[in-house]
Write an enzyme that holds these catalytic residues in place. Sequence first.
Site, short mmCIF file in Angstrom:
data_model
loop_
_atom_site.label_atom_id
_atom_site.label_comp_id
_atom_site.label_asym_id
_atom_site.label_seq_id
_atom_site.Cartn_x
_atom_site.Cartn_y
_atom_site.Cartn_z
N CYS A 25 -4.01 6.39 -0.42
CA CYS A 25 -5.47 6.22 -0.44
C CYS A 25 -5.95 5.15 0.54
O CYS A 25 -7.12 4.80 0.56
CB CYS A 25 -5.97 5.92 -1.85
SG CYS A 25 -5.30 4.41 -2.54
N GLU A 29 1.18 -1.32 -2.75
CA GLU A 29 0.55 -2.00 -1.61
C GLU A 29 1.13 -3.39 -1.38
O GLU A 29 0.64 -4.14 -0.56
CB GLU A 29 -0.97 -2.05 -1.80
CG GLU A 29 -1.44 -2.60 -3.14
CD GLU A 29 -2.96 -2.56 -3.29
OE1 GLU A 29 -3.68 -2.34 -2.31
OE2 GLU A 29 -3.43 -2.78 -4.43
N HIS A 62 -27.01 2.32 2.06
CA HIS A 62 -27.54 3.50 1.38
C HIS A 62 -28.23 4.45 2.34
O HIS A 62 -28.18 5.67 2.17
CB HIS A 62 -28.53 3.06 0.30
CG HIS A 62 -27.85 2.73 -0.98
ND1 HIS A 62 -28.25 1.70 -1.80
CD2 HIS A 62 -26.78 3.27 -1.57
CE1 HIS A 62 -27.45 1.66 -2.84
NE2 HIS A 62 -26.56 2.59 -2.72
N ASP A 92 -3.56 -2.70 2.40
CA ASP A 92 -2.89 -3.94 2.01
C ASP A 92 -1.41 -3.93 2.36
O ASP A 92 -0.85 -4.95 2.73
CB ASP A 92 -3.07 -4.19 0.51
CG ASP A 92 -4.40 -4.85 0.24
OD1 ASP A 92 -4.72 -5.82 0.95
OD2 ASP A 92 -5.13 -4.40 -0.66
#
Length: 582
Positions: A503, A432, A188, A456
């Site tokens: 992606c 994938e 974060h 993947d």
Amino acid sequence: MKGVGASPGITIGRALPVIKRPNKVAYKRLEDPKEVEREASRFHQAVQDTERSLIQARDELSQDEGDYSYIIEAHLLILKDKMIFDHTKELIRQQSVNAEWALSQAMSEAEETFRKIKNSYIRSRFADVEYVVDTLMRNLAGDQDNALADIKEKVILVAHDLSPAETTQMDLDWVLGFVTDMGGPTSHTAILAQAKGIPAVVGTEKITLEVESGDFLIVDGLEGLVVVNPDEETLHDYRDRQEAYQHYTQEVLAQAHLPADTLDGHSVAVGANMEMAEEVGSILSYGAESIGLYRTEFLYVTRRDFPGEEELLENFKTVVTRMEGRPVTIRTLDLGGDKFASHMEGSLTAENNPALGLRAIRFCLKEKDLFKAQLRAILRASALGRVRIMFPLISGVGELLEAKEVLEEVEAELEQKGQEYDKNLEVGIMVEVPSAVTVADMLAKHVDYFSIGTNDLIQYSLAIDRINEHVAHLYQPLHPAVLRMIQQVVESGHAVGIPVAMCGEMAGDQRVVPLLLGLGLDYLSVNALAVPRVKQVVRLTSKETWRQLAKEALSFPTAAQVREFINGKLAKHIPELFSELG
Ligand code: PEP
Ligand code: MG
């Protein structure tokens, strides 16, 4: 000192170490049952006090800091999570011990659970648990002072770890940079530093041991380096680099919100990948036009039970409304492989080859109730904006139809209950698994879009475990087999008129983007930081030129030759960009 670059940029200034109290926790055994109950209510009181101070910190955020309120929301959730809240109370009663001891035990157990999570992003979230526990400990000790609130000069903060809630208590205008012992690029603190454009290096392991107050530091968030008390020459060199970088980012960022149209007029939608709702603010500020992949696993892996429909709905609603009509692609649960929920251990982790095991859609089709709860939440959120569903790890038509059947059942249930959802919601799959590439023409008839998950796809087609450092050098996005697969998926999708996205991480590599456009990809979804640069490369690319070049690239037999070929062509066709990158 070497760490991990968590927020890009170069900063130079004086160090301010943030000292935190050492966590030496005393053990006290309680003899009297009344004392045990008093201890449980003392803990309860500390939780309430912590909750109040977190809510106050959240409410005091100024408008442009509003994005970070999601981080504090996450801390509020952790505070009430069974793992910490219920378990500490249990331990106080079961073992008749003081609250501090019970809390430190609960935290050690949580740490153990997190340590086993292979996904580094999710593992890094343990820092949030630590922050919440640290605040609780302070409240138990009746001590709430906070030195950070008093910073009044420009400094580089050096800390073991820094929580965003701590950083929201100070005026970030005084902060030139962050350096921490702990943390990874997706912590974060990193997210916040990026959002504020403050250079940061995390994960140095021992910066707090090496640096004293007033030491002069160079923080290079690009290379993940910190120079302590540099000599004149180094300082001079870094001042030049700082200037060059500022110049470069100003140019790229100034154009982040421009559309990504190629030189020959093709629009390419560039979206962002994300893992947590609080990233939406920075995603938008980097000019993303959509969320091309929302990995929903984080909502599952950090807890002892699975989230229910309403909790998921709240999360999806937040994301969808904050995206204000821009598309949000929510991927259904991809647990298994390298992403496990703590309470699933023993069932899934016992598999010899988890990447080839009960993962993602296979797991969902087995655990239908869980799957349906998620689908209901996604569908209900679709009433509020533009949502797309994406099924991961589809290996063939049978599996896809099975998943779609469950989706139809859920739609019928919602219909019956009179609950609203987007009836035209687009349904797509991640391509994938190599078998999905082979039958992409058949799959294309049943979906609205494809999104290629190269992370993947490369793992499965080249037989390279994506998390095994021993074979990392063999993980080659430009392997001719990978390029041929991309080409085949694009052709199969376009043959029936559906768009094809990518992606996987490969889409964020600026040097590969022109080739991807040449191969015909319609959308790219990349990590938020990469969005402005990917858009810039798109604007400098002619799709037609690279269509020709892609054909040629596909004729080379090795990844190294493909790389050499495209580097040569980049130097020729997009020299202005690549000379700046060096
Ligand atoms: C991929 O496999 O390329 C992908 C984007 O999904 P993940 O990295 O979450 O498996
Ligand atoms: Mg994947």
